[in-house]
Motif scaffolding. Structure first.
Motif: not given
Length: 710
Positions: A250-261
């Motif tokens: 979750l912390s490394h995503q750049v282009l399209d970060p995900w939420t926890m949900d």
């Protein structure tokens, strides 16, 4: 005389006789032959931002480095990925930075790493080059050299032997000892105390829910709230390695970060293990211990190498089930011989326990329990050519554990424990040839749970079985419809009449269209539907359907079949006094005797017929006869099923009514008070049965007040 040599040449010069022994080494400078780069710094992967929980074990470890404390050994044991190394690392930092100890860290995962690391420890503690060379060449015992210098160390030390999952290599050469010079900490998956004589064992397990959620928030604070993180933590089984990887993803995503949900949805929809491992550092070495998809494979490979393939097979079998407690009795059945000899099951299970791949738990029933992520990892790596055998064996084990003809009885904790495993097998084998068989087993389990009074578990089992099989087998498959029908029967007992009626109507209609009106499955749904209709006040339709069910069961099953007799007995509760007194119903009042003759006096159907007969006598105002009959029935119910069993409470309620008619007003109110309280506790205050009991209690109290003198 001067000498000169070039490249590989050598010049020897001497004034007297010399004997020269020359050794040649041919090869490259293989880094694998060298020792570790450092024993003063922990060789760990990604250290946690904050070490969550673990306060109790760290307090114990920190107390051990108080001034003057030495000569102790601690073993941190637990399953792979639970954070043993992280605890050791936190203690290492405390001991070196705050307590002034010399910290020594050795990778003990294999013989070569252990030996080179321990000799590096000896060098750190003052061993000479000659001593080290002699130990490396086998001219003196390496372990003795190491511990000699550790014992003589001027500075107190802490020695960590990390990943010591093969205690045999520590035992060979006696590499693990205690010393007055310092403290030893071992991290291992091997839990058996016999491997660690004299050491203090500390179990490292999964994290508490809140701490697990905070691990995710520490790593990916922008991805969601603590509440959302808690939901992800639950899905990951609160395993520190899985939490670290998820937070890293979750912390490394750049282009399209995900939420926890979003991450949680993908966990449910896709390959869970593959998604979790995407959180590993892409540019770091792919250490198998840092990936949930590979960390346990190290142990399975070791089993194979040591001639314990049955341990691998048993774990793969466990991976067909759920991560909930699994009764040990399930594994001690002859059906397990489909995948491994029954005589070897004990050995295989002990091996899994020793490697912390499963654990013994007691939930009122002795069980084994394995972590969900571990089971997912093993399941995803199981060879496809063995899945059919594993699924069919798991199916036969469950089939043998559930009564073939479930009967009424007290609550059986074994049955409730089996439910998640039946449903897990439906998920694991969603496309296997055993799917239909497992649906049938799930329906039979739901029936067994229903007949012990555990209606919620019965509904959950049947409803989930439909949801997991309907797309593969089709909504009109006989076994899917039977599971639907069983779910409807459970809804009725849960007091959800408005949901039960349309479900049972639809199922019965489909069964009648597909299989015929007199098919046993159609008739079973008919019997269940008439119960719902009767309680909804649709008496005429219920009575008509019940009569049709009786005719159908007499035709397809025979007049003496228990289900036929059960349906006939239901008529006793639906007829008025005038209808009961009609000549063509005279045989109905002798039904208990017929049931006793056909089935025996203690059969559940016979008891039910006597119960309903007592109601008919009550309706006919034959109160003395009714009192005698219901008293015997109520006593039998309580003895066999317990005071809180649903039909036992129903019998007690009728007993209270009869006592009231006989003029025993206080006894009647006392009985109804007890029934109402028990139904409130077991069914809930809003259940229709509880509501009916409160109404009867109010009527009895009002009647008692009217009869009392002013």
């Amino acid at each position: 005389m001067d000498g000169h040599a070039e490249e590989g040449g050598r010049v020897y010069q001497s004034s007297r006789d010399q004997h020269i022994s020359e050794y040649h080494y041919h090869g490259s400078d293989d880094p694998g032959l060298a020792g570790p780069d450092s024993v003063r710094r922990p060789a760990v992967g990604r250290a946690p931002v904050v070490l969550r929980d673990r306060a109790e074990v760290l307090h114990r470890l920190r107390a051990s480095v108080a001034e003057g404390n030495c000569g102790q050994a601690f073993v941190l044991h637990g399953m792979g990925g639970c954070g043993k190394t992280a605890v050791a690392h936190a203690f290492f930092q405390f001991a070196t930075e705050l307590s002034g100890r010399v910290g020594l860290w050795v990778n003990a995962s294999d013989r070569a790493s252990l030996r080179s690391g321990m000799l590096a420890v000896a060098a750190d503690r003052g061993a000479t080059d000659g001593e080290l060379l002699a130990a490396r060449n086998g001219l003196r015992p390496g372990a003795d050299l190491v511990w000699e210098h550790l014992d003589r160390s001027a500075d107190p030390w802490l020695l960590v032997l990390d990943n010591a999952d093969d205690p045999e290599i520590l035992r060979d050469g006696s590499w693990l000892r205690t010393s007055p010079g310092g403290i030893v900490v071992v991290t291992t998956r091997r839990a058996a105390a016999r491997w660690w004589p004299g050491a203090e064992l500390q179990h490292i397990g999964v994290l508490p829910r809140e701490d697990a959620a905070r691990v995710l928030c520490d790593l990916a604070p922008q991805s969601g709230t603590l509440k959302q993180a808690s939901a992800i933590a639950d899905r990951l089984g609160r395993l520190p390695l899985a939490l670290t990887l998820a937070g890293g993803f979750l912390s490394h995503q750049v282009l399209d970060p995900w939420t926890m949900d979003a991450y949680g949805r993908h966990l449910e929809e896709g390959e869970r293990v593959e998604l979790i491992d995407q959180g590993a550092d892409l540019l770091s070495d792919a250490d198998p211990r840092h990936l949930v998809g590979r960390t346990w494979q190290l142990t399975l490979d070791a089993f194979e190498a040591r001639g314990l393939p049955e341990a691998v097979t048993l774990l793969r079998l466990l991976a067909r089930f759920a991560s909930e407690p699994l009764p040990l009795t399930l594994l001690n059945r002859p059906e397990i011989s489909g995948v491994l000899p029954r005589a070897r099951t004990e050995t295989a299970l002990r091996a899994l326990l020793d490697q912390s791949l499963t654990e013994l738990v007691n939930v009122g029933v002795r069980c084994v329990q394995s972590h969900g992520v571990l089971l997912d990892s093993v399941a995803s790596a199981t060879p496809s050519d063995s899945l059919s055998t594993l699924n069919s064996t798991a199916c036969r084990l469950l089939d043998a554990a559930i009564p073939q003809l479930p009967d009424a009885g007290p609550e059986d904790p074994h049955l409730r424990l089996l439910s998640p495993h039946v449903l897990a097998l439906l998920q694991r084998g969603a496309t296997s040839s055993t799917l239909a068989d497992v649906v049938g087993i799930a329906t039979r389990l739901a029936t067994a749970l229903h007949r012990t009074g555990d209606y919620l578990s019965a509904w959950e089992t049947a409803h989930s079985a439909v949801a997991l099989s309907e797309q593969v087998l089709g909504s009109e498959h006989r076994l899917v419809l039977a599971a639907h029908s069983r779910a409807g029967r459970a809804l009725f007992r849960l007091g959800k009449y408005a949901e039960a009626e349309p479900l049972l109507r639809q199922v019965r209609s489909n069964q009648e269209r597909l299989f015929g009106a007199c098919d046993p499955d159609t008739l079973d749904s008919s019997h269940g539907l008439q119960l719902v209709l009767g309680n909804l006040g649709k008496q005429a339709e219920a009575l008509s359907l019940l009569r049709a069910t009786i005719v159908g069961r007499q035709s397809s099953l025979g007049p003496a079949h228990p289900l036929t007799l059960r349906s006939r007995a239901s008529l006793l509760t639906m007829l008025s006094a005038a209808e009961l007194e009609r000549e063509d119903n005279s045989a109905l009042l002798s039904l208990p005797s017929e049931c006793e003759r056909q089935l025996g006096p203690d059969h559940t159907v016979t008891l039910g017929a006597r119960h309903n007969h007592a109601w008919a006598l009550y309706v006919l105002r034959r109160f003395d006869e009714a009192d005698e009959e219901i008293r015997l029935v109520a006593d039998t119910y309580e003895r066999r099923f317990g005071s809180d069993y649903p039909i036992a409470l129903s019998a007690q309620q009728l007993y209270a009514r009869i006592q009231h008619k006989l003029g025993h007003f206080d006894a009647a109110v006392r009985l109804m008070n007890d029934v109402t309280e028990r139904r409130t506790n077991s069914l809930g205050a809003d259940h229709p049965f509880t509501t009916a009991s409160r109404k009867v209690l109010a009527e009895l109290k009002e009647s008692r007040e009217r009869t009392q003198p002013p």
